[in-house]
Design an enzyme around this catalytic site. Structure first.
Site, short mmCIF file in Angstrom:
data_model
loop_
_atom_site.label_atom_id
_atom_site.label_comp_id
_atom_site.label_asym_id
_atom_site.label_seq_id
_atom_site.Cartn_x
_atom_site.Cartn_y
_atom_site.Cartn_z
N GLN A 1 43.59 -10.94 -36.87
CA GLN A 1 44.90 -10.41 -37.24
C GLN A 1 45.70 -11.37 -38.12
OE1 GLN A 1 46.69 -9.61 -33.43
NE2 GLN A 1 45.30 -7.92 -32.96
N HIS B 1 47.07 -12.10 -32.11
CA HIS B 1 48.42 -12.49 -31.68
C HIS B 1 48.94 -13.78 -32.32
CE1 HIS B 1 47.55 -10.05 -27.72
NE2 HIS B 1 47.35 -9.35 -28.83
N GLU C 1 58.06 -4.12 -25.89
CA GLU C 1 59.42 -4.49 -25.47
C GLU C 1 60.33 -4.78 -26.65
OE1 GLU C 1 58.00 -6.88 -21.39
OE2 GLU C 1 59.13 -7.92 -22.96
N TYR D 1 60.47 -14.67 -20.78
CA TYR D 1 60.34 -13.22 -20.92
C TYR D 1 59.17 -12.64 -20.15
CZ TYR D 1 64.26 -13.68 -23.93
OH TYR D 1 65.53 -13.95 -24.38
N TYR E 1 43.70 -3.10 -20.84
CA TYR E 1 43.11 -2.14 -21.75
C TYR E 1 41.92 -1.43 -21.11
CZ TYR E 1 45.83 -3.99 -25.67
OH TYR E 1 46.85 -4.37 -26.51
#
Length: 370
Positions: free
Chosen positions: A85, A147, A240, A250, A261
């Site tokens: 990614q 990520h 979120e 958080y 998943y």
């Protein structure tokens, strides 16, 4: 500012005619395609002269002028590693860009311990970045392809915030000595502010501002309070929207509204725990949010103050009506109409701009109809 808007007004005439009219709850609008053929664009920034900078994941920084994509990319960028990614991601202008010409980019880079997010800045001169300096390097890096984050936002005091993901290793988001799964706060030259919440705390990275974030791909300053808001991807559900506060945890992966998943099993300890923040809004199932902007313009007056969020998996644009830090309602727009939305920006002309995430992607704009 007047000159800035005149440039933008002149650019409007060069754009192609609008398409089908769409009726939302508050406004009728059209989606106008400005540029086609971008390769996995990730972010855009508006230059004071009416041009736009657009990043492409493969490592190209492009210029859009008068509705046309310049064939010549901006040279001088640091080496970008395309890994899963990761690649060239966000672009942001220094608050004093009109004087110093500083452009900031976030990107994936390889180091001795793998690949991780870095941030560099350079002075834009024609089609080149000069005097390029790397001001942040994620540490440790990692070998996974997921990520990376990463959005960059300057606040009203000139501090730079960088959002990071957990790099696909969820436990890293709770480690004090790890940049992953955090918001980073720096001076514009990469120095660590003395009032960062973990400065002087043994075992903590001093540039960390938060922890417990999974993968934040949207960030924007609230137009009234000046406080940073972000959104992050959950796993299977549990995306979120969060209000970012110094030193806050958080929760990921200790608490989440998502599940594992495929198998749907529980992650962590549940959905709440003392000392860990709750999101102000969540999506179950996941929409895969990317890109975020508060609307403050005058072209869509009934949207003023609303928060707009792009979605990859759900292929839509979400409008959130707010009352302070409370979400009153959600409207889903453009579902399946333009594709995977990677970035959302409110332009200086009062219009809303979108980037899609494909190999032949588009830059589009929402314009009032009628």
């Amino acid at each position: 500012m007047k000159t800035f808007l005149l440039f933008w007004a002149g650019a409007l005439a060069a754009f192609p005619a609008a398409a089908q009219t769409i009726q939302s709850e508050e406004h009728a609008f059209r989606v106008v395609t400005l540029v086609r053929g971008l390769e996995q664009p990730w972010s855009l920034a508006f230059l004071p002269d009416g041009r736009m900078l657009v990043t492409e994941k493969a490592g190209r920084l492009r210029i859009v002028k008068d509705g046309k994509l310049d064939a010549q990319s901006v040279a001088g960028l640091p080496e970008v590693t395309v890994h899963g990614q990761g690649g060239l991601m966000d672009v942001a202008l220094h608050p004093g860009f009109s004087k110093n010409r500083l452009v900031y980019i976030s990107y994936a880079a390889r180091g001795a311990d793998g690949v991780g997010t870095e941030v560099a800045r350079g002075r834009l001169t024609g089609h080149r970045l000069d005097d390029v300096q790397v001001i942040f390097r994620q540490s440790p890096k990692g070998n996974r392809g997921q990520h990376f984050g990463s959005r960059m936002v300057f606040d009203r005091q000139g501090y730079l915030y960088i959002t990071l993901g957990d790099r696909g290793e969820m436990e890293r988001a709770q480690r004090p000595d790890d940049h992953a799964g955090s918001v980073i706060r720096l001076h514009d030259d990469g120095r660590v502010p003395k009032d960062n919440p973990f400065v002087g705390k043994p075992g903590w990275k001093p540039d960390k501002y938060t922890l417990g974030n999974r993968n934040q791909q949207g960030a924007a300053l609230h137009p009234r309070t000046g406080v940073l808001w972000t959104h992050e991807h959950g796993p299977q559900g549990g995306d979120e929207v969060n209000v970012i506060r110094a030193g806050a945890n958080y929760g990921w992966p200790v608490i989440t509204y998502g599940v594992n998943y495929g198998i749907g099993t529980k992650i962590g300890e549940g959905t709440a725990k003392p000392g860990m923040e709750q999101p102000i809004h969540k999506w179950v199932p996941s929409i895969a949010p990317s890109g975020m902007a508060f609307y403050t313009g005058d072209k869509f007056p009934k949207w003023r103050g609303d928060l707009f969020v792009g979605a990859l998996r759900a292929e839509l644009l979400v409008r959130l009506r707010l009352d302070g830090e409370k979400v009153l309602r959600e409207e889903r727009l453009l579902q399946g109409a333009v594709g995977r939305i990677r970035d959302v920006r409110a332009g200086p002309d009062g219009l809303i701009y979108l980037l899609t995430d494909e190999s032949r992607a588009v830059l589009a704009r929402l314009e009032p109809a009628g």
